[in-house]
Write a protein that holds these residues in place. Structure first.
Motif, PDB file in Angstrom:
ATOM      1  N   GLY A 150     -14.055  11.898 -95.029  1.00  0.00           N
ATOM      2  CA  GLY A 150     -12.757  11.563 -94.453  1.00  0.00           C
ATOM      3  C   GLY A 150     -12.761  11.696 -92.941  1.00  0.00           C
ATOM      4  N   ALA A 151     -13.642  12.567 -92.436  1.00  0.00           N
ATOM      5  CA  ALA A 151     -13.772  12.742 -90.985  1.00  0.00           C
ATOM      6  C   ALA A 151     -15.251  12.715 -90.618  1.00  0.00           C
ATOM      7  N   VAL A 152     -15.570  11.981 -89.579  1.00  0.00           N
ATOM      8  CA  VAL A 152     -16.958  11.859 -89.121  1.00  0.00           C
ATOM      9  C   VAL A 152     -17.006  12.130 -87.618  1.00  0.00           C
ATOM     10  N   VAL A 153     -17.959  12.958 -87.223  1.00  0.00           N
ATOM     11  CA  VAL A 153     -18.277  13.144 -85.805  1.00  0.00           C
ATOM     12  C   VAL A 153     -19.576  12.388 -85.566  1.00  0.00           C
ATOM     13  N   LEU A 154     -19.535  11.390 -84.711  1.00  0.00           N
ATOM     14  CA  LEU A 154     -20.697  10.514 -84.538  1.00  0.00           C
ATOM     15  C   LEU A 154     -20.972  10.297 -83.056  1.00  0.00           C
ATOM     16  N   GLU A 155     -22.253  10.282 -82.724  1.00  0.00           N
ATOM     17  CA  GLU A 155     -22.636  10.033 -81.341  1.00  0.00           C
ATOM     18  C   GLU A 155     -22.214   8.636 -80.877  1.00  0.00           C
ATOM     19  N   ALA A 156     -21.670   8.563 -79.659  1.00  0.00           N
ATOM     20  CA  ALA A 156     -21.475   7.280 -78.962  1.00  0.00           C
ATOM     21  C   ALA A 156     -21.912   7.575 -77.530  1.00  0.00           C
ATOM     22  N   ASN A 157     -23.220   7.522 -77.303  1.00  0.00           N
ATOM     23  CA  ASN A 157     -23.787   8.067 -76.073  1.00  0.00           C
ATOM     24  C   ASN A 157     -23.559   7.192 -74.850  1.00  0.00           C
ATOM     25  N   HIS A 158     -23.732   5.887 -75.027  1.00  0.00           N
ATOM     26  CA  HIS A 158     -23.725   5.042 -73.829  1.00  0.00           C
ATOM     27  C   HIS A 158     -23.209   3.641 -74.123  1.00  0.00           C
ATOM     28  N   ASP A 159     -22.756   3.004 -73.073  1.00  0.00           N
ATOM     29  CA  ASP A 159     -22.489   1.573 -73.115  1.00  0.00           C
ATOM     30  C   ASP A 159     -23.780   0.886 -72.666  1.00  0.00           C
ATOM     31  N   PRO A 160     -24.327  -0.012 -73.468  1.00  0.00           N
ATOM     32  CA  PRO A 160     -25.644  -0.579 -73.139  1.00  0.00           C
ATOM     33  C   PRO A 160     -25.693  -1.236 -71.753  1.00  0.00           C
ATOM     34  N   GLU A 161     -24.596  -1.885 -71.385  1.00  0.00           N
ATOM     35  CA  GLU A 161     -24.560  -2.566 -70.096  1.00  0.00           C
ATOM     36  C   GLU A 161     -24.511  -1.544 -68.943  1.00  0.00           C
ATOM     37  N   TRP A 162     -23.728  -0.482 -69.134  1.00  0.00           N
ATOM     38  CA  TRP A 162     -23.660   0.572 -68.117  1.00  0.00           C
ATOM     39  C   TRP A 162     -25.003   1.267 -67.983  1.00  0.00           C
ATOM     40  N   LEU A 163     -25.684   1.481 -69.108  1.00  0.00           N
ATOM     41  CA  LEU A 163     -27.009   2.112 -69.052  1.00  0.00           C
ATOM     42  C   LEU A 163     -27.981   1.209 -68.293  1.00  0.00           C
ATOM     43  N   ARG A 164     -27.943  -0.085 -68.609  1.00  0.00           N
ATOM     44  CA  ARG A 164     -28.879  -1.041 -67.995  1.00  0.00           C
ATOM     45  C   ARG A 164     -28.693  -1.087 -66.481  1.00  0.00           C
ATOM     46  N   ARG A 165     -27.437  -1.089 -66.051  1.00  0.00           N
ATOM     47  CA  ARG A 165     -27.153  -1.198 -64.612  1.00  0.00           C
ATOM     48  C   ARG A 165     -27.150   0.157 -63.910  1.00  0.00           C
ATOM     49  N   GLY A 166     -27.192   1.247 -64.668  1.00  0.00           N
ATOM     50  CA  GLY A 166     -26.991   2.583 -64.118  1.00  0.00           C
ATOM     51  C   GLY A 166     -28.207   3.125 -63.384  1.00  0.00           C
ATOM     52  N   PRO A 167     -28.120   4.352 -62.897  1.00  0.00           N
ATOM     53  CA  PRO A 167     -29.122   4.916 -61.984  1.00  0.00           C
ATOM     54  C   PRO A 167     -30.355   5.518 -62.662  1.00  0.00           C
ATOM     55  N   TYR A 168     -30.397   5.587 -63.984  1.00  0.00           N
ATOM     56  CA  TYR A 168     -31.529   6.255 -64.630  1.00  0.00           C
ATOM     57  C   TYR A 168     -32.831   5.493 -64.398  1.00  0.00           C
ATOM     58  N   PRO A 169     -33.963   6.211 -64.321  1.00  0.00           N
ATOM     59  CA  PRO A 169     -35.259   5.522 -64.230  1.00  0.00           C
ATOM     60  C   PRO A 169     -35.533   4.698 -65.496  1.00  0.00           C
ATOM     61  N   ALA A 170     -36.351   3.655 -65.315  1.00  0.00           N
ATOM     62  CA  ALA A 170     -36.573   2.701 -66.409  1.00  0.00           C
ATOM     63  C   ALA A 170     -37.094   3.389 -67.680  1.00  0.00           C
ATOM     64  N   ARG A 171     -37.982   4.380 -67.484  1.00  0.00           N
ATOM     65  CA  ARG A 171     -38.554   5.042 -68.658  1.00  0.00           C
ATOM     66  C   ARG A 171     -37.487   5.754 -69.477  1.00  0.00           C
ATOM     67  N   LEU A 172     -36.584   6.417 -68.771  1.00  0.00           N
ATOM     68  CA  LEU A 172     -35.503   7.138 -69.438  1.00  0.00           C
ATOM     69  C   LEU A 172     -34.545   6.163 -70.124  1.00  0.00           C
TER      70      LEU A 172
END
Ligand SMILES: [Zn+2]
Ligand SMILES: [Zn+2]
Length: 274
Positions: A150-172
């Protein structure tokens, strides 16, 4: 049964779940002092916590265990999924096998990540909650463990587009978006759609990246997918670092007596939607 995600994200994870006056913590990635303060915001104390259930060995899930053991002594059980660690006091339990802890029947189930990581299903009084963070994808096996909750806690870590454009190094970036990395908002939405026909009423999005996501973005993506598919009745909220979510009351799925489907995996398929 009710729960609150006390804190969520790479700075520390912990969820409090209670039933019949007995509570457990799922993960303890914050110090004892911080956990005590967060529980106090809910009107609860560490005295009411029977056990800590550890799903994942990374520090953002275990950093508080040693201080909890020092503070709470032998009265507090530390229960760890396989390979997760948790210190000398930890009871290791196998995955896929239900065990008792207080009022709960708990089961760890393996999820894909780049370290030993597990989801957790908790059942009590005919009610069921499921939690899974730190996973790269939600496969059929994971869904099988979470159906009927009835209740679920689920990961929603990132928006794929924000991750792609964001500051993290490519490997990460590659690691995060891989099948053994972290779930995106879109993947969480897919999982929510797969769980909604099986009685999902409350979905707490968790482990949001502070760099590559926002609560509004995560809830917007998942909520709009659910509404478009006719599941607008599912309540979607995001958990934040250092701020407990409102209580989530775990309700029984409408028309489903309990979530004991595992012996007949498809018996809970009520609406023929997949
Ligand atoms: Zn984590
Ligand atoms: Zn991790």
């Amino acid at each position: 049964m009710r729960l609150s995600v006390l804190s969520s994200g790479s700075s520390g994870n912990a969820t409090y779940v209670e039933c019949g006056g007995e509570g457990v913590l799922v993960d303890a990635g914050l110090s004892c002092r911080r956990l005590r303060a967060l529980l106090a915001l809910l009107g609860r104390t560490l005295d009411g916590v029977r056990a800590v259930l550890l799903t994942h060995g990374h520090a953002d899930h275990t950093a508080g265990v040693a201080s909890l053991v020092r503070e709470c002594g032998d009265g507090l059980r530390i229960i760890a999924a396989p390979g997760v660690g948790g210190g000398p006091r930890a009871e290791a339990v196998p995955a896929g096998v239900p065990f008792r802890v207080g009022a709960f029947e708990a089961t760890f189930f393996s999820v894909p990540h780049d370290a030993a990581t597990y989801g957790l299903r908790l059942r009590a009084g005919g009610l069921c909650a499921a939690l899974a963070t730190d996973l790269g994808e939600v496969g059929e096996e994971t869904l099988g463990w979470m159906r009927g909750a009835g209740a679920v806690v689920l990961e929603a870590n990132h928006d794929p587009e924000w991750l792609r454009r964001g500051p993290y190094p490519a490997r990460l970036k590659r690691r995060i978006s891989s099948a053994s990395g972290h779930l995106s908002n879109a993947q969480a939405a897919e999982a929510a759609l797969a769980l909604a026909p099986y009685g999902l009423r409350h979905l707490v999005l968790a482990h949001l990246s502070e760099t590559n996501n926002s609560p509004a973005r995560a809830c917007g993506t998942v909520g709009s997918r659910l509404r478009a598919a006719g599941y607008g009745g599912v309540r979607v909220l995001a958990s934040l670092p250092g701020r407990p979510t409102p209580w989530v009351e775990v309700e029984a799925p409408a028309g489903v007596p309990s979530c004991g489907y595992e012996s007949r995996p498809w018996a809970g398929r009520l609406f023929g939607v997949e």
